[in-house]
Design an enzyme around this catalytic site. Structure first.
Site, PDB file in Angstrom:
ATOM      1  N   ILE A  34     -19.379  41.742 -22.393  1.00 48.46           N
ATOM      2  CA  ILE A  34     -18.521  41.680 -21.197  1.00 48.46           C
ATOM      3  C   ILE A  34     -17.747  42.983 -20.961  1.00 48.46           C
ATOM      4  O   ILE A  34     -16.993  43.074 -19.995  1.00 48.46           O
ATOM      5  CB  ILE A  34     -17.545  40.473 -21.239  1.00 48.46           C
ATOM      6  CG1 ILE A  34     -16.650  40.509 -22.474  1.00 48.46           C
ATOM      7  CG2 ILE A  34     -18.314  39.155 -21.140  1.00 48.46           C
ATOM      8  CD1 ILE A  34     -15.451  39.561 -22.375  1.00 48.46           C
ATOM      9  N   HIS A 102     -23.973  42.411 -35.324  1.00 47.71           N
ATOM     10  CA  HIS A 102     -24.549  42.376 -33.975  1.00 47.71           C
ATOM     11  C   HIS A 102     -25.247  43.676 -33.654  1.00 47.71           C
ATOM     12  O   HIS A 102     -24.888  44.741 -34.155  1.00 47.71           O
ATOM     13  CB  HIS A 102     -23.483  42.065 -32.929  1.00 47.71           C
ATOM     14  CG  HIS A 102     -22.274  42.933 -32.993  1.00 47.71           C
ATOM     15  ND1 HIS A 102     -21.269  42.735 -33.901  1.00 47.71           N
ATOM     16  CD2 HIS A 102     -21.912  44.024 -32.266  1.00 47.71           C
ATOM     17  CE1 HIS A 102     -20.336  43.645 -33.731  1.00 47.71           C
ATOM     18  NE2 HIS A 102     -20.697  44.446 -32.750  1.00 47.71           N
TER      19      HIS A 102
HETATM   20  P1  AMP Z   1     -18.540  46.444 -32.000  1.00 48.57           P
HETATM   21  O1  AMP Z   1     -17.392  47.316 -31.600  1.00 48.57           O
HETATM   22  O2  AMP Z   1     -19.778  47.162 -32.383  1.00 48.57           O
HETATM   23  O3  AMP Z   1     -18.077  45.431 -33.022  1.00 48.57           O
HETATM   24  O4  AMP Z   1     -18.938  45.657 -30.685  1.00 48.57           O
HETATM   25  C1  AMP Z   1     -18.298  44.529 -30.219  1.00 48.57           C
HETATM   26  C2  AMP Z   1     -18.716  44.367 -28.793  1.00 48.57           C
HETATM   27  O5  AMP Z   1     -18.382  43.069 -28.389  1.00 48.57           O
HETATM   28  C3  AMP Z   1     -18.056  45.334 -27.806  1.00 48.57           C
HETATM   29  O6  AMP Z   1     -19.057  46.076 -27.137  1.00 48.57           O
HETATM   30  C4  AMP Z   1     -17.284  44.415 -26.864  1.00 48.57           C
HETATM   31  O7  AMP Z   1     -17.343  44.871 -25.533  1.00 48.57           O
HETATM   32  C5  AMP Z   1     -18.005  43.106 -27.032  1.00 48.57           C
HETATM   33  N1  AMP Z   1     -17.228  41.899 -26.801  1.00 48.57           N
HETATM   34  C6  AMP Z   1     -15.986  41.618 -27.251  1.00 48.57           C
HETATM   35  N2  AMP Z   1     -15.629  40.370 -26.896  1.00 48.57           N
HETATM   36  C7  AMP Z   1     -16.693  39.834 -26.231  1.00 48.57           C
HETATM   37  C8  AMP Z   1     -16.958  38.569 -25.628  1.00 48.57           C
HETATM   38  N3  AMP Z   1     -16.050  37.587 -25.614  1.00 48.57           N
HETATM   39  N4  AMP Z   1     -18.163  38.374 -25.032  1.00 48.57           N
HETATM   40  C9  AMP Z   1     -19.081  39.362 -25.028  1.00 48.57           C
HETATM   41  N5  AMP Z   1     -18.898  40.575 -25.578  1.00 48.57           N
HETATM   42  C10 AMP Z   1     -17.724  40.814 -26.174  1.00 48.57           C
END
Ligand code: AMP
Length: 137
Positions: A34, A102
């Site tokens: 998002i 992820h």
């Molecule tokens: P990282 O920094 O590699 O842990 O990536 C986490 C990712 O999750 C980031 O790109 C955020 O934009 C994404 N993110 C955080 N909260 C959500 C959510 N509720 N739904 C979808 N993506 C999210």
């Protein structure tokens, strides 16, 4: 470090908070980021409780990478992009903000990407892209 059951992706997996799901099977879930770094930015996660790449058994990792490959193919065919960035961060020191393993799939060239987890995207646009990508899976 022990796995935190209250991290945001664990909540998405439990259905406690919503997500724009594009694909799900017994082992994995794929949903839209998002705060996309480019249109179609999708995340693939294992259902297995792993914080980083070092915390997942090889057989679970194979399932996860199989989903990564499927989603990448769907992104290419539905968005018509030439390239997809595959990014994966391990540990806070490396920039990981959500402590559930992820894989980021980001359609576009690295040089064109917006900042990482920086700015919420247009939710209607993200929803429409989720439907488009999902239809190819
Ligand atoms: P990282 O920094 O590699 O842990 O990536 C986490 C990712 O999750 C980031 O790109 C955020 O934009 C994404 N993110 C955080 N909260 C959500 C959510 N509720 N739904 C979808 N993506 C999210």
């Amino acid at each position: 470090m022990s796995y935190d059951d209250n991290n945001i992706f664990a909540k998405i997996l439990r259905g406690d908070i919503p997500s724009f799901k594009v694909y799900e099977d017994d082992y994995t879930l794929a949903f839209m980021d998002i705060m996309p770094q480019a249109d179609g930015h999708t995340l693939v996660i294992p259902k297995f409780k792993a914080e980083t790449l070092l915390d997942i058994p090889a057989d679970e990792l194979i399932h996860t990478m199989t989903t990564v490959q499927k989603v990448m193919s769907a992104l290419k065919s539905t968005l018509g992009v030439e390239g997809v960035v595959l990014m994966q961060l391990n540990g806070e020191a490396a920039g990981q903000t959500v402590p559930h393993l992820h894989f980021h799939l980001i359609p576009e060239h690295l040089r064109k990407l917006k900042g990482h987890g920086a700015e919420q995207g247009d939710m209607e646009k993200i929803k429409a892209l989720a439907q488009k990508i999902s239809s190819a899976l």
